[in-house]
Motif scaffolding. Structure first.
Motif, PDB file in Angstrom:
ATOM      1  N   PRO A 111       0.816  -1.215   0.000  1.00 30.53           N
ATOM      2  CA  PRO A 111       0.000   0.000   0.000  1.00 30.53           C
ATOM      3  C   PRO A 111       0.856   1.274   0.000  1.00 30.53           C
ATOM      4  O   PRO A 111       0.489   2.271  -0.610  1.00 30.53           O
ATOM      5  N   VAL A 112       2.012   1.230   0.659  1.00 26.34           N
ATOM      6  CA  VAL A 112       2.894   2.399   0.702  1.00 26.34           C
ATOM      7  C   VAL A 112       3.412   2.738  -0.693  1.00 26.34           C
ATOM      8  O   VAL A 112       3.644   3.898  -1.014  1.00 26.34           O
ATOM      9  N   LEU A 113       3.579   1.732  -1.536  1.00 26.55           N
ATOM     10  CA  LEU A 113       4.122   1.951  -2.880  1.00 26.55           C
ATOM     11  C   LEU A 113       3.054   1.881  -3.971  1.00 26.55           C
ATOM     12  O   LEU A 113       3.369   1.789  -5.153  1.00 26.55           O
ATOM     13  N   SER A 114       1.792   1.964  -3.594  1.00 27.61           N
ATOM     14  CA  SER A 114       0.693   1.852  -4.566  1.00 27.61           C
ATOM     15  C   SER A 114       0.736   2.946  -5.625  1.00 27.61           C
ATOM     16  O   SER A 114       0.236   2.756  -6.729  1.00 27.61           O
ATOM     17  N   TRP A 115       1.358   4.077  -5.325  1.00 24.41           N
ATOM     18  CA  TRP A 115       1.469   5.174  -6.293  1.00 24.41           C
ATOM     19  C   TRP A 115       2.234   4.755  -7.542  1.00 24.41           C
ATOM     20  O   TRP A 115       2.083   5.354  -8.600  1.00 24.41           O
ATOM     21  N   LEU A 116       3.052   3.702  -7.447  1.00 22.06           N
ATOM     22  CA  LEU A 116       3.792   3.217  -8.610  1.00 22.06           C
ATOM     23  C   LEU A 116       2.868   2.555  -9.644  1.00 22.06           C
ATOM     24  O   LEU A 116       3.262   2.344 -10.782  1.00 22.06           O
ATOM     25  N   GLY A 117       1.638   2.248  -9.247  1.00 19.12           N
ATOM     26  CA  GLY A 117       0.675   1.639 -10.164  1.00 19.12           C
ATOM     27  C   GLY A 117       0.318   2.520 -11.343  1.00 19.12           C
ATOM     28  O   GLY A 117      -0.233   2.048 -12.335  1.00 19.12           O
ATOM     29  N   ALA A 118       0.627   3.812 -11.266  1.00 19.45           N
ATOM     30  CA  ALA A 118       0.350   4.734 -12.374  1.00 19.45           C
ATOM     31  C   ALA A 118       1.429   4.678 -13.444  1.00 19.45           C
ATOM     32  O   ALA A 118       1.298   5.309 -14.487  1.00 19.45           O
ATOM     33  N   LEU A 119       2.482   3.890 -13.197  1.00 17.41           N
ATOM     34  CA  LEU A 119       3.595   3.808 -14.142  1.00 17.41           C
ATOM     35  C   LEU A 119       3.601   2.481 -14.881  1.00 17.41           C
ATOM     36  O   LEU A 119       3.270   1.441 -14.329  1.00 17.41           O
ATOM     37  N   ASP A 120       4.001   2.544 -16.134  1.00 21.28           N
ATOM     38  CA  ASP A 120       4.237   1.346 -16.936  1.00 21.28           C
ATOM     39  C   ASP A 120       5.718   1.386 -17.295  1.00 21.28           C
ATOM     40  O   ASP A 120       6.100   1.938 -18.330  1.00 21.28           O
ATOM     41  N   ALA A 121       6.556   0.862 -16.369  1.00 22.96           N
ATOM     42  CA  ALA A 121       8.007   0.949 -16.544  1.00 22.96           C
ATOM     43  C   ALA A 121       8.693  -0.049 -15.613  1.00 22.96           C
ATOM     44  O   ALA A 121       8.132  -0.413 -14.584  1.00 22.96           O
ATOM     45  N   PRO A 122       9.911  -0.451 -15.968  1.00 17.91           N
ATOM     46  CA  PRO A 122      10.682  -1.313 -15.065  1.00 17.91           C
ATOM     47  C   PRO A 122      11.358  -0.459 -13.991  1.00 17.91           C
ATOM     48  O   PRO A 122      11.755   0.679 -14.245  1.00 17.91           O
ATOM     49  N   ILE A 123      11.490  -1.030 -12.799  1.00 18.02           N
ATOM     50  CA  ILE A 123      12.077  -0.291 -11.686  1.00 18.02           C
ATOM     51  C   ILE A 123      13.189  -1.113 -11.046  1.00 18.02           C
ATOM     52  O   ILE A 123      13.069  -2.329 -10.863  1.00 18.02           O
ATOM     53  N   SER A 124      14.264  -0.417 -10.694  1.00 17.07           N
ATOM     54  CA  SER A 124      15.353  -0.991  -9.912  1.00 17.07           C
ATOM     55  C   SER A 124      15.585  -0.054  -8.742  1.00 17.07           C
ATOM     56  O   SER A 124      15.316   1.147  -8.832  1.00 17.07           O
ATOM     57  N   GLY A 125      16.075  -0.582  -7.638  1.00 15.38           N
ATOM     58  CA  GLY A 125      16.340   0.288  -6.509  1.00 15.38           C
ATOM     59  C   GLY A 125      16.482  -0.459  -5.212  1.00 15.38           C
ATOM     60  O   GLY A 125      16.685  -1.682  -5.189  1.00 15.38           O
ATOM     61  N   ALA A 126      16.357   0.286  -4.116  1.00 10.65           N
ATOM     62  CA  ALA A 126      16.532  -0.287  -2.789  1.00 10.65           C
ATOM     63  C   ALA A 126      15.543   0.337  -1.817  1.00 10.65           C
ATOM     64  O   ALA A 126      15.206   1.520  -1.921  1.00 10.65           O
ATOM     65  N   LEU A 127      15.082  -0.483  -0.878  1.00  6.35           N
ATOM     66  CA  LEU A 127      14.178  -0.041   0.179  1.00  6.35           C
ATOM     67  C   LEU A 127      14.740  -0.512   1.512  1.00  6.35           C
ATOM     68  O   LEU A 127      15.326  -1.601   1.594  1.00  6.35           O
ATOM     69  N   ARG A 128      14.551   0.291   2.532  1.00  5.35           N
ATOM     70  CA  ARG A 128      14.968  -0.074   3.884  1.00  5.35           C
ATOM     71  C   ARG A 128      13.819   0.272   4.813  1.00  5.35           C
ATOM     72  O   ARG A 128      13.247   1.363   4.727  1.00  5.35           O
ATOM     73  N   ALA A 129      13.448  -0.668   5.687  1.00  4.35           N
ATOM     74  CA  ALA A 129      12.335  -0.444   6.611  1.00  4.35           C
ATOM     75  C   ALA A 129      12.628  -1.116   7.940  1.00  4.35           C
ATOM     76  O   ALA A 129      13.444  -2.036   8.028  1.00  4.35           O
ATOM     77  N   SER A 130      11.903  -0.659   8.959  1.00  3.29           N
ATOM     78  CA  SER A 130      11.987  -1.294  10.268  1.00  3.29           C
ATOM     79  C   SER A 130      10.581  -1.696  10.695  1.00  3.29           C
ATOM     80  O   SER A 130       9.589  -1.146  10.214  1.00  3.29           O
ATOM     81  N   PHE A 131      10.537  -2.665  11.609  1.00  4.24           N
ATOM     82  CA  PHE A 131       9.273  -3.161  12.151  1.00  4.24           C
ATOM     83  C   PHE A 131       9.411  -3.255  13.660  1.00  4.24           C
ATOM     84  O   PHE A 131      10.480  -3.621  14.162  1.00  4.24           O
TER      85      PHE A 131
END
Length: 185
Positions: A111-131
């Motif tokens: 849900p945090v990254l749902s905004w990417l649904g507006a794109l039609d493209a390949p993505i590379s990258g990194a994410l860091r999170a804590s719980f």
């Protein structure tokens, strides 16, 4: 991060801190395959050639894994993950590196990254999170390199093409706020 991912983190934290696993110091595997069906989106993925390495140390457990992911398109996505589960104190730290993942597949999983649904493209990258100990998502930080594609929020929308984009962002769950430090198109 998906809604149920935090629950998985909480269970893993409980499992690795049990006395029965204290003598297991290291475990690894190679050539692993997994079929993942996302009931919400109706998509199926095949993870192949997977490897994992689990280390149980005095300060906590660490799990590292990588895999190639096939989603039915002509491209192969790559996923690397590292998860640290401390022995003392609740919570976990998660790092994920992705390469060549369709934007909509990422949007479907978090849900945090749902905004990417507006794109039609390949993505590379990194994410860091804590719980925290209950598996609740803490702050998340990300950097994404977006390949050649188009902005297309709906199938009826005329695509707006672009050559590349990148963004640095963070998510603050206490405010339910997504902040973009940089967006370049």
């Amino acid at each position: 991060m998906g809604r149920d991912f935090g629950a998985i983190i909480a269970v893993l934290g409980d499992v690795v801190n049990r006395d029965a696993l204290s003598s297991l110091t290291r475990n690894s595997g190679e050539a692993l395959s997994l079929r993942y069906e996302d009931l919400a989106s109706g998509k199926a993925y095949l993870a192949d050639g997977g490897r994992f390495d689990y280390e149980n140390q005095a300060q906590g457990a660490r799990l590292r894994a990588d895999v190639a992911v096939l989603s039915g398109s002509s491209s192969v996505a790559e996923l690397e993950m590292n998860l640290e589960l401390p022995r003392i104190g609740p919570g976990a730290a998660l790092g994920v590196r992705i390469a060549n993942v369709p934007a909509r597949d990422i949007a479907d999983q978090s849900p945090v990254l749902s905004w990417l649904g507006a794109l039609d493209a390949p993505i590379s990258g990194a994410l860091r999170a804590s719980f925290d100990g209950a598996g609740t998502l803490g702050p998340m930080f990300g950097t994404l390199e977006i390949g050649k594609g188009a902005l297309r929020p709906t199938i009826e929308t005329r695509p707006v093409p672009f050559d590349s984009a990148r963004t640095y962002f963070n998510y603050d769950p206490s405010q339910n706020a997504l902040h973009f430090d940089e967006v370049v198109v």
